[in-house]
Scaffold this active site. Structure first.
Site, PDB file in Angstrom:
ATOM      1  N   GLY A  47       0.820  -1.226  -0.122  1.00  0.00           N
ATOM      2  CA  GLY A  47       0.087  -0.009   0.041  1.00  0.00           C
ATOM      3  C   GLY A  47       1.075   1.224   0.134  1.00  0.00           C
ATOM      4  N   GLN A  52       3.211   9.922   1.284  1.00  0.00           N
ATOM      5  CA  GLN A  52       4.359   9.140   1.193  1.00  0.00           C
ATOM      6  C   GLN A  52       5.300   9.406   0.199  1.00  0.00           C
ATOM      7  OE1 GLN A  52       2.376   5.201   2.245  1.00  0.00           O
ATOM      8  NE2 GLN A  52       4.328   4.971   3.247  1.00  0.00           N
ATOM      9  N   CYS A 101       6.015  -0.062   7.425  1.00  0.00           N
ATOM     10  CA  CYS A 101       5.575   1.112   6.561  1.00  0.00           C
ATOM     11  C   CYS A 101       6.751   1.529   5.749  1.00  0.00           C
ATOM     12  CB  CYS A 101       5.257   2.120   7.400  1.00  0.00           C
ATOM     13  SG  CYS A 101       4.677   3.529   6.511  1.00  0.00           S
ATOM     14  N   LEU A 102       6.501   1.838   4.506  1.00  0.00           N
ATOM     15  CA  LEU A 102       7.735   2.337   3.561  1.00  0.00           C
ATOM     16  C   LEU A 102       8.396   3.584   3.941  1.00  0.00           C
ATOM     17  CD1 LEU A 102       6.415   1.317   0.112  1.00  0.00           C
ATOM     18  CD2 LEU A 102       8.024   0.186   1.384  1.00  0.00           C
ATOM     19  N   HIS A 143      -4.334   1.703   8.039  1.00  0.00           N
ATOM     20  CA  HIS A 143      -3.076   2.153   7.971  1.00  0.00           C
ATOM     21  C   HIS A 143      -2.805   3.183   6.998  1.00  0.00           C
ATOM     22  CE1 HIS A 143       1.537   1.337   7.948  1.00  0.00           C
ATOM     23  NE2 HIS A 143       1.322   2.151   6.988  1.00  0.00           N
ATOM     24  N   GLU A 144      -3.360   2.783   5.869  1.00  0.00           N
ATOM     25  CA  GLU A 144      -3.133   3.915   4.774  1.00  0.00           C
ATOM     26  C   GLU A 144      -3.882   5.081   4.881  1.00  0.00           C
ATOM     27  OE1 GLU A 144      -0.910   3.516   2.783  1.00  0.00           O
ATOM     28  OE2 GLU A 144      -0.552   1.379   3.122  1.00  0.00           O
ATOM     29  N   HIS A 147      -2.371   7.856   6.957  1.00  0.00           N
ATOM     30  CA  HIS A 147      -1.437   8.498   6.400  1.00  0.00           C
ATOM     31  C   HIS A 147      -1.875   9.795   5.912  1.00  0.00           C
ATOM     32  CE1 HIS A 147       2.422   6.411   6.352  1.00  0.00           C
ATOM     33  NE2 HIS A 147       1.875   5.073   5.972  1.00  0.00           N
TER      34      HIS A 147
HETATM   35 NI    NI Z   1       2.717   3.326   5.813  1.00  0.00          NI
END
Ligand code: NI
Length: 183
Positions: A47, A52, A101-102, A143-144, A147
């Site tokens: 995701g 991000q 998480c990236l 989670h997404e 953000h």
């Molecule tokens: Ni993330």
């Protein structure tokens, strides 16, 4: 095809509330989604949210493969584009599981999330849609969408001993397998 630079924890854009998208069919949004997809695949994520990649817009993409759906016991989800999402818990119960998480490379945390949620938003074609999600699907969406409100998963962890280096996860009971990927 463009691979975008991913913002890491500490960058102010990850702390902001992202802006609504007025028209998903704008060329700029179509290009952004394509670039986010290239970036997510390149980074081996499941995701990605627009903040991000340093774009303060309410847009997330995610996908759940057949193997992940089987492993996490949830429905599979081919690539989903979710614009201006609104999320609502449909139960009071939560479960706790490992996330990455990236934007928080190298770390994993055990994060509580609602078991069952409803969410609605717009597709890339500008069509409104509504879904229900449970389990891993519900976790990914929570989670997404966090953000978009400037929240990273470490802020959701209840006990900081549940925040660890991913290289150490093998020492933990109930650790995810090697296929675990980041969002
Ligand atoms: Ni993330």
């Amino acid at each position: 095809m463009s691979i975008l630079k991913i913002a890491r924890m500490g960058h102010p854009i990850l702390r902001e509330r992202a802006n609504e998208i007025a028209d998903p069919q704008q060329a700029q949004i179509q290009t952004l989604v394509q670039d986010m997809l290239d970036t997510m695949i390149d980074a081996n994520g499941l995701g990605l949210a627009a903040p991000q990649v340093h774009v303060s817009k309410r847009l997330v993409i995610f996908s759940i493969s057949e193997e992940q759906a089987e492993y996490y016991d949830c429905e599979m989800m081919p690539l989903s584009v979710l614009i201006n999402p609104v999320l609502e818990p449909l139960s009071d119960t939560t479960n706790t599981d490992w996330e990455g998480c990236l934007s928080v490379p190298g770390l994993r945390g055990r994060v509580p999330r609602y078991d069952h949620i409803g969410y609605r938003g717009m597709s890339l074609e500008g069509k409104a849609f509504e879904r229900e999600a449970r389990g891993w699907h519900a976790r990914v969406v929570q989670h997404e969408c966090d953000h978009l409100d400037g929240i990273l998963y470490p802020q959701r962890i209840e006990n900081l001993s549940d925040l660890i280096f991913e290289s150490e996860i093998k020492h933990h009971i109930g650790s995810p397998d090697d296929n675990e990927i980041t969002q």
